[in-house]
Design a protein around this motif. Sequence first.
Motif, short mmCIF file in Angstrom:
data_model
loop_
_atom_site.label_atom_id
_atom_site.label_comp_id
_atom_site.label_asym_id
_atom_site.label_seq_id
_atom_site.Cartn_x
_atom_site.Cartn_y
_atom_site.Cartn_z
N THR A 49 0.83 -1.21 0.00
CA THR A 49 0.00 0.00 0.00
C THR A 49 0.86 1.25 0.00
OG1 THR A 49 -1.75 -1.18 1.20
CG2 THR A 49 -1.83 1.23 1.20
N MET A 50 1.93 1.25 0.79
CA MET A 50 2.84 2.40 0.84
C MET A 50 3.41 2.68 -0.55
SD MET A 50 4.63 4.74 2.56
CE MET A 50 4.91 4.33 4.30
N MET A 51 3.86 1.65 -1.25
CA MET A 51 4.42 1.84 -2.59
C MET A 51 3.37 2.33 -3.57
SD MET A 51 7.50 1.31 -1.99
CE MET A 51 8.06 1.54 -3.68
N ALA A 52 2.15 1.82 -3.47
CA ALA A 52 1.07 2.24 -4.36
C ALA A 52 0.75 3.72 -4.16
CB ALA A 52 -0.17 1.39 -4.12
N LEU A 53 0.76 4.17 -2.91
CA LEU A 53 0.48 5.57 -2.61
C LEU A 53 1.60 6.47 -3.13
CD1 LEU A 53 -0.95 5.29 1.01
CD2 LEU A 53 -2.23 5.66 -1.10
N LYS A 54 2.85 6.00 -3.01
CA LYS A 54 3.97 6.79 -3.52
C LYS A 54 3.90 6.94 -5.03
CE LYS A 54 7.46 6.02 0.07
NZ LYS A 54 8.81 5.46 0.37
N ARG A 55 3.58 5.83 -5.71
CA ARG A 55 3.48 5.90 -7.17
C ARG A 55 2.29 6.75 -7.61
NH1 ARG A 55 5.08 0.32 -6.65
NH2 ARG A 55 2.88 -0.29 -6.63
N GLY A 56 1.22 6.71 -6.83
CA GLY A 56 0.01 7.43 -7.21
C GLY A 56 0.05 8.90 -6.90
N GLY A 57 0.96 9.33 -6.04
CA GLY A 57 1.06 10.74 -5.71
C GLY A 57 0.00 11.17 -4.71
N SER A 58 -0.20 12.50 -4.63
CA SER A 58 -1.08 13.06 -3.60
C SER A 58 -2.55 12.68 -3.79
CB SER A 58 -0.96 14.59 -3.60
OG SER A 58 -1.27 15.13 -4.87
N ASN A 59 -2.93 12.32 -5.01
CA ASN A 59 -4.31 11.89 -5.27
C ASN A 59 -4.33 10.45 -5.79
OD1 ASN A 59 -5.79 14.44 -4.71
ND2 ASN A 59 -4.55 15.20 -6.41
N ALA A 60 -3.71 9.57 -5.02
CA ALA A 60 -3.59 8.17 -5.45
C ALA A 60 -4.96 7.52 -5.59
CB ALA A 60 -2.74 7.40 -4.44
N LEU A 61 -5.15 6.84 -6.72
CA LEU A 61 -6.38 6.11 -6.98
C LEU A 61 -6.09 4.62 -6.95
CD1 LEU A 61 -9.40 6.34 -7.80
CD2 LEU A 61 -8.66 6.21 -10.18
N LEU A 62 -6.78 3.89 -6.08
CA LEU A 62 -6.54 2.46 -5.93
C LEU A 62 -7.77 1.67 -6.36
CD1 LEU A 62 -4.21 3.62 -4.21
CD2 LEU A 62 -4.58 1.78 -2.57
N GLU A 63 -7.50 0.53 -6.98
CA GLU A 63 -8.56 -0.43 -7.26
C GLU A 63 -8.44 -1.52 -6.21
OE1 GLU A 63 -9.11 -3.67 -10.65
OE2 GLU A 63 -9.51 -1.65 -11.43
N ILE A 64 -9.33 -1.48 -5.24
CA ILE A 64 -9.23 -2.36 -4.07
C ILE A 64 -10.14 -3.57 -4.26
CG2 ILE A 64 -9.48 -2.52 -1.58
CD1 ILE A 64 -8.97 0.47 -1.42
N GLU A 65 -9.54 -4.74 -4.18
CA GLU A 65 -10.30 -5.99 -4.30
C GLU A 65 -10.73 -6.43 -2.91
OE1 GLU A 65 -9.81 -10.62 -5.80
OE2 GLU A 65 -8.32 -9.11 -6.39
N ILE A 66 -12.05 -6.59 -2.73
CA ILE A 66 -12.62 -6.95 -1.43
C ILE A 66 -13.58 -8.12 -1.63
CG2 ILE A 66 -13.73 -6.06 0.65
CD1 ILE A 66 -13.42 -3.23 -0.71
N ASP A 67 -13.21 -9.28 -1.12
CA ASP A 67 -14.09 -10.46 -1.17
C ASP A 67 -14.61 -10.73 -2.58
OD1 ASP A 67 -13.78 -10.73 1.58
OD2 ASP A 67 -15.54 -9.50 2.03
N THR A 69 -14.92 -8.71 -5.12
CA THR A 69 -15.42 -7.54 -5.84
C THR A 69 -14.34 -6.45 -5.81
OG1 THR A 69 -16.45 -6.55 -3.88
CG2 THR A 69 -17.78 -8.08 -5.19
N THR A 70 -14.45 -5.48 -6.71
CA THR A 70 -13.47 -4.39 -6.73
C THR A 70 -14.16 -3.05 -6.52
OG1 THR A 70 -13.63 -4.20 -9.15
CG2 THR A 70 -11.89 -5.62 -8.25
N GLN A 71 -13.44 -2.14 -5.91
CA GLN A 71 -13.94 -0.80 -5.65
C GLN A 71 -12.85 0.22 -5.92
OE1 GLN A 71 -17.06 0.68 -4.39
NE2 GLN A 71 -15.82 2.35 -5.22
N LEU A 72 -13.14 1.19 -6.79
CA LEU A 72 -12.21 2.30 -7.01
C LEU A 72 -12.29 3.23 -5.80
CD1 LEU A 72 -12.69 3.34 -10.75
CD2 LEU A 72 -10.67 2.32 -9.70
#
Length: 230
Positions: A49-67, A69-72
């Motif tokens: 997560t730390m690396m994803a936030l660094k790559r994404g910058g101040s407005n990091a957008l994540l595609e989070i997989e939960i059970d 399903t995915t959520q932007l």
Amino acid sequence: MSVEKISAETRTEFGKGAARRIRRENKVPAVIYGHGNDPIHLTLPGHETMMALKRGGSNALLEIEIDGTTQLALAREIQVDPIKRHLEHIDFVAVRKGEKVTVDVRVNVIGNAAPDTLVVTENVTVQIEAEATHIPEQIDIDIQDARAGTQIHASDLKLPSGSTLLVDGDTLIINVTEQMSAAALEAELEEAESEAGIERDPSEDEVAEAQDEAKAMDASGDTASEDAAE
């Protein structure tokens, strides 16, 4: 901007004790808000997560997989330990593809202004509305050879296609002024201190000059005494 993919686990334990246990496992407690739904409490892998936030910058957008399903989710508030620098908690806002979001985007000054000028960044970010999956990481401002007196306002910025400026167009972003000489700066500082009633200790040069004047006066006095004695 790229979308980072992260797998998450739903979280059922809450409170400071539960959060500490999660962090000891090198994971991060997080929550997703938005779209009128109940908050989704998650546990995310710490390093990933730390690396994803660094790559994404101040407005990091994540595609989070939960059970399955995915959520932007757009990172809104990131809490970091001030000493150890590890992630402590993350607040996300749920978004959808095509949805417009309000974000603060960093301005990036490129190039060099004309000689003997001073470039002042009056606002380091600008607020815009952009499509959630097309948020610019930064907005470039070219100041190459800009002369003193040059001012760049929010309305002068070149925004990516589909983005809308949300601040007043007259908002000053960059101000290029004439560089003040060291002597002028010193004089202005002395005037400001004098008006504030601040007394400065004399500089080494001032002390040396005073000592030379004292020696000269002593020498002059000695000469006068010798002339009188004669």
